[in-house]
Design a protein around this motif. Structure first.
Motif, PDB file in Angstrom:
ATOM      1  N   GLU A  15       0.797  -1.309   0.095  1.00 25.45           N
ATOM      2  CA  GLU A  15       0.006   0.101   0.074  1.00 25.45           C
ATOM      3  C   GLU A  15       0.877   1.286  -0.032  1.00 25.45           C
ATOM      4  O   GLU A  15       2.006   1.329   0.609  1.00 25.45           O
ATOM      5  CB  GLU A  15      -0.877   0.000   1.359  1.00 25.45           C
ATOM      6  CG  GLU A  15      -1.865  -1.251   1.445  1.00 25.45           C
ATOM      7  CD  GLU A  15      -2.709  -1.156   2.656  1.00 25.45           C
ATOM      8  OE1 GLU A  15      -2.261  -0.222   3.396  1.00 25.45           O
ATOM      9  OE2 GLU A  15      -3.323  -2.054   2.692  1.00 25.45           O
ATOM     10  N   ASN A  17       1.407   4.875   1.311  1.00 29.65           N
ATOM     11  CA  ASN A  17       1.446   5.762   2.312  1.00 29.65           C
ATOM     12  C   ASN A  17       0.859   7.233   2.088  1.00 29.65           C
ATOM     13  O   ASN A  17       1.602   8.004   1.208  1.00 29.65           O
ATOM     14  CB  ASN A  17       2.374   5.904   3.405  1.00 29.65           C
ATOM     15  CG  ASN A  17       2.242   6.486   4.640  1.00 29.65           C
ATOM     16  OD1 ASN A  17       1.066   6.720   4.988  1.00 29.65           O
ATOM     17  ND2 ASN A  17       3.277   6.295   5.722  1.00 29.65           N
ATOM     18  N   MET A  18      -0.529   7.349   2.113  1.00 32.81           N
ATOM     19  CA  MET A  18      -0.998   8.593   1.511  1.00 32.81           C
ATOM     20  C   MET A  18      -0.794   9.909   2.562  1.00 32.81           C
ATOM     21  O   MET A  18      -0.968  11.008   2.193  1.00 32.81           O
ATOM     22  CB  MET A  18      -2.469   8.377   1.261  1.00 32.81           C
ATOM     23  CG  MET A  18      -2.596   7.440   0.065  1.00 32.81           C
ATOM     24  SD  MET A  18      -2.164   8.335  -1.551  1.00 32.81           S
ATOM     25  CE  MET A  18      -3.184   9.127  -1.760  1.00 32.81           C
ATOM     26  N   MET A  21       1.704  12.672   1.485  1.00 28.89           N
ATOM     27  CA  MET A  21       1.368  13.368   0.456  1.00 28.89           C
ATOM     28  C   MET A  21       0.183  14.518   0.691  1.00 28.89           C
ATOM     29  O   MET A  21       0.121  15.565   0.230  1.00 28.89           O
ATOM     30  CB  MET A  21       0.998  12.488  -0.737  1.00 28.89           C
ATOM     31  CG  MET A  21       0.798  13.327  -1.892  1.00 28.89           C
ATOM     32  SD  MET A  21       0.556  12.349  -3.500  1.00 28.89           S
ATOM     33  CE  MET A  21      -0.953  11.213  -3.083  1.00 28.89           C
ATOM     34  N   ILE A  22      -0.638  13.900   1.543  1.00 29.89           N
ATOM     35  CA  ILE A  22      -1.746  14.758   2.030  1.00 29.89           C
ATOM     36  C   ILE A  22      -1.496  16.065   2.741  1.00 29.89           C
ATOM     37  O   ILE A  22      -2.030  17.159   2.648  1.00 29.89           O
ATOM     38  CB  ILE A  22      -3.024  14.053   2.468  1.00 29.89           C
ATOM     39  CG1 ILE A  22      -3.595  12.908   1.522  1.00 29.89           C
ATOM     40  CG2 ILE A  22      -4.026  14.893   3.268  1.00 29.89           C
ATOM     41  CD1 ILE A  22      -4.546  11.846   2.414  1.00 29.89           C
TER      42      ILE A  22
END
Length: 137
Positions: A15, A17-18, A21-22
């Motif tokens: 996955e 890791n968002m 970035m957010i």
């Protein structure tokens, strides 16, 4: 997204890791929201209204045509080289100086055009425009 302390599950995490970035996008959004009003530095002025006739700001122009035979036309009138030089000197003393619109025949030699441009320069005329016809489709 859970981390298992056990060593039974040794598969790599697939996955993305968002969260970082957010966070970066939110910081950029705040920066742009704050800096956008600072980029416009216009002063709002309440201008008065008045009615008047439009001012003609076009400058005077002189059409200088050169035929392939070596004939010179100053505003449509045939002139010889000596009288042409006198007219150029006369035009250079006008305020504001007129724009010389140079129209050369397609078969006029480059040497003739260069001589006329040198004559214009020696007379003190600096505003020279070359007139040509647009290409036909």
């Amino acid at each position: 997204m859970a981390f298992h302390p056990s060593t039974k599950n040794k598969k790599p995490m697939s996955e993305i890791n968002m969260i970082p970035m957010i966070d970066v996008m939110l910081v950029l959004l705040i920066v742009f929201i704050i800096s956008a009003p600072l980029l416009t530095n216009s002063v709002k002025i309440d201008l008065p209204t008045a009615s008047s006739n439009p001012v003609d700001t076009r400058e005077k122009s002189v059409q200088l045509a050169i035929k392939s035979e070596g004939n010179f036309y100053w505003n449509g009138t045939l002139k010889d080289k000596d009288s042409l030089q006198g007219l150029m000197l006369e035009a250079s003393h006008q305020t504001p100086q007129p724009e010389i619109q140079l129209q050369a025949d397609a078969h006029t030699s480059y040497e003739t055009v260069a001589q006329v441009m040198a004559l214009l320069s020696r007379s003190g005329l600096a505003k020279i425009a070359f007139i040509s016809l647009p290409e036909k489709p």
